[in-house]
Design a protein around this motif. Structure first.
Motif, PDB file in Angstrom:
ATOM      1  N   SER A   1      -5.372  -2.133   9.589  1.00 51.33           N
ATOM      2  CA  SER A   1      -4.462  -3.135   9.505  1.00 51.33           C
ATOM      3  C   SER A   1      -3.095  -1.696   9.354  1.00 51.33           C
ATOM      4  CB  SER A   1      -4.558  -3.153   7.758  1.00 51.33           C
ATOM      5  OG  SER A   1      -3.143  -3.630   7.336  1.00 51.33           O
ATOM      6  N   ASN A   2      -2.442  -2.218  10.127  1.00 51.49           N
ATOM      7  CA  ASN A   2      -1.557  -1.372  10.618  1.00 51.49           C
ATOM      8  C   ASN A   2       0.008  -0.991   9.566  1.00 51.49           C
ATOM      9  OD1 ASN A   2      -0.308  -4.530  10.921  1.00 51.49           O
ATOM     10  ND2 ASN A   2       1.300  -3.680  11.568  1.00 51.49           N
ATOM     11  N   ALA A   3      -0.459  -2.286   8.819  1.00 54.15           N
ATOM     12  CA  ALA A   3       0.592  -2.649   7.377  1.00 54.15           C
ATOM     13  C   ALA A   3       0.356  -1.802   6.214  1.00 54.15           C
ATOM     14  CB  ALA A   3       1.358  -3.344   6.992  1.00 54.15           C
ATOM     15  N   LEU A   4      -0.912  -1.387   5.701  1.00 51.74           N
ATOM     16  CA  LEU A   4      -1.477  -0.878   5.055  1.00 51.74           C
ATOM     17  C   LEU A   4      -2.924   0.393   5.320  1.00 51.74           C
ATOM     18  CD1 LEU A   4      -2.985  -4.295   2.493  1.00 51.74           C
ATOM     19  CD2 LEU A   4      -0.359  -2.858   2.976  1.00 51.74           C
ATOM     20  N   GLY A   5      -2.909   0.241   6.276  1.00 49.11           N
ATOM     21  CA  GLY A   5      -4.216   1.210   6.415  1.00 49.11           C
ATOM     22  C   GLY A   5      -5.512   1.404   6.055  1.00 49.11           C
ATOM     23  N   THR A   6      -5.823  -0.600   5.721  1.00 45.53           N
ATOM     24  CA  THR A   6      -7.678  -0.503   5.380  1.00 45.53           C
ATOM     25  C   THR A   6      -7.903  -0.831   6.390  1.00 45.53           C
ATOM     26  OG1 THR A   6      -6.657  -1.773   3.243  1.00 45.53           O
ATOM     27  CG2 THR A   6      -8.632  -2.426   4.045  1.00 45.53           C
TER      28      THR A   6
ATOM     29  N   ALA B   1       4.488   4.997   5.520  1.00 45.38           N
ATOM     30  CA  ALA B   1       4.509   7.080   6.700  1.00 45.38           C
ATOM     31  C   ALA B   1       3.176   6.915   7.574  1.00 45.38           C
ATOM     32  CB  ALA B   1       4.498   8.048   5.748  1.00 45.38           C
ATOM     33  N   SER B   2       3.067   7.306   8.266  1.00 43.35           N
ATOM     34  CA  SER B   2       2.063   7.383   9.329  1.00 43.35           C
ATOM     35  C   SER B   2       1.173   8.539   9.778  1.00 43.35           C
ATOM     36  CB  SER B   2       1.517   5.889  10.117  1.00 43.35           C
ATOM     37  OG  SER B   2       3.251   5.455  11.158  1.00 43.35           O
TER      38      SER B   2
ATOM     39  N   ASN C   1     -11.500   2.109   1.928  1.00 43.57           N
ATOM     40  CA  ASN C   1     -11.488   2.994   3.520  1.00 43.57           C
ATOM     41  C   ASN C   1     -10.483   2.492   3.916  1.00 43.57           C
ATOM     42  OD1 ASN C   1     -14.187   3.853   3.185  1.00 43.57           O
ATOM     43  ND2 ASN C   1     -14.852   1.720   3.319  1.00 43.57           N
ATOM     44  N   LYS C   2      -9.712   4.035   4.365  1.00 43.26           N
ATOM     45  CA  LYS C   2      -8.326   3.856   4.779  1.00 43.26           C
ATOM     46  C   LYS C   2      -7.543   4.614   5.575  1.00 43.26           C
ATOM     47  CE  LYS C   2      -4.246   3.761   2.666  1.00 43.26           C
ATOM     48  NZ  LYS C   2      -2.751   4.131   1.972  1.00 43.26           N
ATOM     49  N   ALA C   3      -7.447   4.452   6.797  1.00 42.76           N
ATOM     50  CA  ALA C   3      -6.342   5.777   7.881  1.00 42.76           C
ATOM     51  C   ALA C   3      -5.536   6.257   7.559  1.00 42.76           C
ATOM     52  CB  ALA C   3      -6.482   4.524   9.328  1.00 42.76           C
ATOM     53  N   SER C   4      -4.691   7.071   7.627  1.00 42.07           N
ATOM     54  CA  SER C   4      -3.397   7.488   8.510  1.00 42.07           C
ATOM     55  C   SER C   4      -2.767   7.323   7.923  1.00 42.07           C
ATOM     56  CB  SER C   4      -3.873   8.904   8.273  1.00 42.07           C
ATOM     57  OG  SER C   4      -3.538   8.600   9.536  1.00 42.07           O
ATOM     58  N   VAL C   5      -2.672   6.289   6.961  1.00 44.22           N
ATOM     59  CA  VAL C   5      -1.160   5.035   6.625  1.00 44.22           C
ATOM     60  C   VAL C   5      -1.423   4.758   5.605  1.00 44.22           C
ATOM     61  CG1 VAL C   5      -0.083   3.073   7.055  1.00 44.22           C
ATOM     62  CG2 VAL C   5      -1.704   4.154   8.754  1.00 44.22           C
ATOM     63  N   ILE C   6       0.093   4.974   4.977  1.00 44.46           N
ATOM     64  CA  ILE C   6       0.668   5.217   3.373  1.00 44.46           C
ATOM     65  C   ILE C   6       2.166   3.698   3.439  1.00 44.46           C
ATOM     66  CG2 ILE C   6       1.413   6.347   1.098  1.00 44.46           C
ATOM     67  CD1 ILE C   6       0.156   8.458   1.829  1.00 44.46           C
ATOM     68  N   SER C   7       1.567   2.620   2.945  1.00 45.28           N
ATOM     69  CA  SER C   7       2.567   2.190   2.949  1.00 45.28           C
ATOM     70  C   SER C   7       3.264   2.110   1.217  1.00 45.28           C
ATOM     71  CB  SER C   7       2.360   1.070   2.945  1.00 45.28           C
ATOM     72  OG  SER C   7       2.697   0.531   4.160  1.00 45.28           O
ATOM     73  N   PHE C   8       5.115   2.417   0.743  1.00 49.34           N
ATOM     74  CA  PHE C   8       5.289   1.968  -0.343  1.00 49.34           C
ATOM     75  C   PHE C   8       6.873   2.064  -0.339  1.00 49.34           C
ATOM     76  CE2 PHE C   8       6.399   5.848   1.176  1.00 49.34           C
ATOM     77  CZ  PHE C   8       7.349   6.876   0.951  1.00 49.34           C
ATOM     78  N   ASN C   9       6.954   1.261  -1.891  1.00 41.91           N
ATOM     79  CA  ASN C   9       8.155   0.998  -1.666  1.00 41.91           C
ATOM     80  C   ASN C   9       8.584   2.285  -3.833  1.00 41.91           C
ATOM     81  OD1 ASN C   9       9.058  -0.535  -0.368  1.00 41.91           O
ATOM     82  ND2 ASN C   9       8.434  -2.521  -1.334  1.00 41.91           N
ATOM     83  N   ILE C  10      10.048   1.999  -3.822  1.00 38.33           N
ATOM     84  CA  ILE C  10      10.058   3.196  -4.763  1.00 38.33           C
ATOM     85  C   ILE C  10      10.885   1.508  -5.854  1.00 38.33           C
ATOM     86  CG2 ILE C  10      11.724   4.584  -5.677  1.00 38.33           C
ATOM     87  CD1 ILE C  10      11.124   6.968  -3.716  1.00 38.33           C
ATOM     88  N   GLU C  11      10.833   1.734  -7.082  1.00 40.85           N
ATOM     89  CA  GLU C  11      11.351   0.596  -8.158  1.00 40.85           C
ATOM     90  C   GLU C  11      12.573   0.547  -8.137  1.00 40.85           C
ATOM     91  OE1 GLU C  11      10.839  -1.103 -12.452  1.00 40.85           O
ATOM     92  OE2 GLU C  11       9.866   0.484 -11.438  1.00 40.85           O
ATOM     93  N   GLY C  12      13.487  -0.747  -7.808  1.00 36.60           N
ATOM     94  CA  GLY C  12      15.112  -0.615  -7.758  1.00 36.60           C
ATOM     95  C   GLY C  12      15.141  -0.315  -6.390  1.00 36.60           C
ATOM     96  N   ILE C  13      14.988  -0.444  -5.581  1.00 39.75           N
ATOM     97  CA  ILE C  13      15.750   0.928  -3.809  1.00 39.75           C
ATOM     98  C   ILE C  13      14.637  -0.763  -2.706  1.00 39.75           C
ATOM     99  CG2 ILE C  13      16.049   2.409  -2.387  1.00 39.75           C
ATOM    100  CD1 ILE C  13      15.169   4.873  -4.382  1.00 39.75           C
ATOM    101  N   HIS C  14      15.965  -0.695  -1.525  1.00 44.00           N
ATOM    102  CA  HIS C  14      15.080  -1.370  -0.380  1.00 44.00           C
ATOM    103  C   HIS C  14      14.282  -0.041   0.443  1.00 44.00           C
ATOM    104  CE1 HIS C  14      15.199  -3.722   2.931  1.00 44.00           C
ATOM    105  NE2 HIS C  14      15.896  -5.066   1.772  1.00 44.00           N
TER     106      HIS C  14
ATOM    107  N   LEU D   1      -3.524  12.213   4.883  1.00 41.78           N
ATOM    108  CA  LEU D   1      -3.321  11.117   3.740  1.00 41.78           C
ATOM    109  C   LEU D   1      -3.473  11.361   2.477  1.00 41.78           C
ATOM    110  CD1 LEU D   1      -3.735   7.872   3.045  1.00 41.78           C
ATOM    111  CD2 LEU D   1      -5.760   8.374   3.707  1.00 41.78           C
ATOM    112  N   GLU D   2      -4.838  12.473   2.112  1.00 40.45           N
ATOM    113  CA  GLU D   2      -5.090  12.371   0.830  1.00 40.45           C
ATOM    114  C   GLU D   2      -4.217  13.627   0.078  1.00 40.45           C
ATOM    115  OE1 GLU D   2      -9.022  14.142   0.594  1.00 40.45           O
ATOM    116  OE2 GLU D   2     -10.046  12.398   0.918  1.00 40.45           O
ATOM    117  N   TYR D   3      -3.508  14.673   0.848  1.00 39.50           N
ATOM    118  CA  TYR D   3      -2.469  15.300   0.871  1.00 39.50           C
ATOM    119  C   TYR D   3      -1.726  14.697   0.272  1.00 39.50           C
ATOM    120  CZ  TYR D   3      -0.041  19.437   0.141  1.00 39.50           C
ATOM    121  OH  TYR D   3       1.144  20.329   0.172  1.00 39.50           O
ATOM    122  N   ALA D   4      -0.740  13.249   0.611  1.00 40.10           N
ATOM    123  CA  ALA D   4       0.731  12.777   0.747  1.00 40.10           C
ATOM    124  C   ALA D   4       0.297  11.606  -0.174  1.00 40.10           C
ATOM    125  CB  ALA D   4       0.479  12.284   2.512  1.00 40.10           C
TER     126      ALA D   4
END
Length: 404
Positions: free
Chosen positions: A172-177, A378-379, A328-341, A307-310
């Motif tokens: 997955s390009n969006a989640l790294g799955t 972040a990929s 099982n993930k590739a080196s992709v991290i998708s995230f948000n911070i609460e209350g911020i776009h 991936l693990e470090y980040a």
């Protein structure tokens, strides 16, 4: 082992500053940077052998043709395809998927089913929707869970003799799955369905073996594997490529043309109408050779470290949530911070020299599932470092303070 300093020296773009800060490039899932060997190979083609291929008796044309076909053989060996003519040069993954979907228009009828997953990029949804509209076939969706993994038990229940095509991404390009595509292919084949794998996000991280996977089609893009934009490859099993009609008409893809009838060229030329991206095709082979000199096992191991470090560092930020937490993930991290776009975070970290992607990543159904407008993605690639991750995490923390 990865010699990170030696590798980084191969990528001139990494040595620049952005907004007065050293560039930290974490948008590798969108496009990978290019090593000098690739840049120089493009220059060499245009300086020394620029000519059209397959059509000229003169020396430059023969040199260009030979280089182009050597690259096709390189791709064949890289994917472990049985025959070089099972490798079709394309403009990229999207083109390859559309080629196959268009071909199935001649093979499907009302009541047939095409399956895609909830994790797909729009490029592996929209062509199949268009196909279903043309043929009366039904689009069926393989569901996902909160970890960003596919529900395989549900998939198995959805399968029937009506399913003619299953189209899923390898990663997955969006989640790294990383999807269990071998299992998906085996189950789909039991009901006689053809399987297309979108390998755009997988090919930078691993080396697919299409014979071992037993997929019917596998598509990927050159620019994701450190090659040029505007070129890619589609692997197709010979039996399927012979069944599908040509995607485009024009020069190169014909055997004989009269006003009464046209007969088509043999594989692979049947699907390669017109003058191709010759330089891109040649240099795609150069890029794969470069990655193979580093070694995909080394790449995978090092990127897993990143991936693990980040992941550990980012989860220390209060209010931060990662989307896509599968085993099982590739080196992709998708995230948000609460209350911020996410857009606001992306804009500020850019001012600090960090390149990330924000938005829905051409995967709106995933965002709808989580009820969010998008994520910060972040990929990481094999030329990134833990020191860059530290800079990135600090930039995110600064952005959070500024926007809270």
């Amino acid at each position: 082992m990865i010699d990170i300093q030696k590798i980084r020296a191969d990528f001139p773009i990494l040595n620049q500053t952005v907004n007065g800060k050293p560039l930290v490039y974490f948008d590798n899932a969108a496009t990978a940077q290019k090593p000098l060997v690739v840049i120089e190979a493009i220059e060499k083609y245009y300086k020394e052998i620029n000519a059209n291929i397959h059509r000229g008796v003169h020396t430059l044309s023969q040199l260009a043709t030979d280089a182009y076909e050597v690259s096709r053989n390189t791709i064949q060996k890289h994917l472990n395809a049985k025959h070089s003519y099972e490798i079709i040069f394309t403009a990229g993954t999207t083109f390859g998927i559309n080629l196959v979907a268009n071909g199935f228009a001649a093979l499907l009828k009302e009541g047939d089913e095409v399956m895609v997953s909830h994790l797909e990029h729009h490029s592996n949804i929209v062509p199949w929707q268009l196909l279903c509209e043309r043929t009366g076939a039904k689009l069926v969706v393989i569901t996902m869970n909160d970890e960003g993994e596919l529900n395989l038990d549900e998939f198995e229940k959805q399968l029937s003799d009506n399913v003619k095509v299953v189209a899923v991404n390898h990663i997955s390009n969006a989640l790294g799955t990383v999807n269990p595509i071998k299992e998906i292919i085996e189950k789909a084949h039991k009901v006689g369905a053809a399987v297309l794998i979108d390998g755009a996000q997988a090919t930078p991280h691993l080396k697919p073996d299409v014979q071992e996977l037993d997929c019917d089609f596998y598509a990927f893009s050159g620019h994701k594997v450190c090659g040029p934009t505007g070129v890619g490859a589609l692997y197709g099993k010979e039996e399927w490529l012979r069944k599908l009609p040509p995607y485009q008409g024009g020069g190169e893809m014909i055997a004989e043309v009269t006003f009464e009838k046209t007969t088509y060229a043999d594989l692979p030329h049947k699907f390669e109408a017109g003058t191709p991206n010759i330089a891109g095709g040649i240099v795609l082979g150069t890029a794969l050779d470069y990655l193979n000199t580093i070694g995909f096992e080394n790449i995978a191991s090092y990127e897993q470290e990143l991936l693990e470090y980040a992941t550990e560092k980012l989860l220390q930020i209060e209010g931060l949530k990662i989307y896509g937490t599968g085993k099982n993930k590739a080196s992709v991290i998708s995230f948000n911070i609460e209350g911020i776009h996410p857009y606001d975070i992306g804009t500020i970290v850019d001012k600090l020299g960090v390149a990330v992607r924000t938005g829905h990543h051409c995967a709106q159904p995933i965002m709808q599932y989580f009820n969010i407008p998008g994520t910060i993605r972040a990929s990481f690639a094999f030329y990134n470092t833990k020191e860059e991750i530290d800079i990135f995490v600090e930039a995110v923390q600064k952005a959070q303070v500024m926007l809270s």
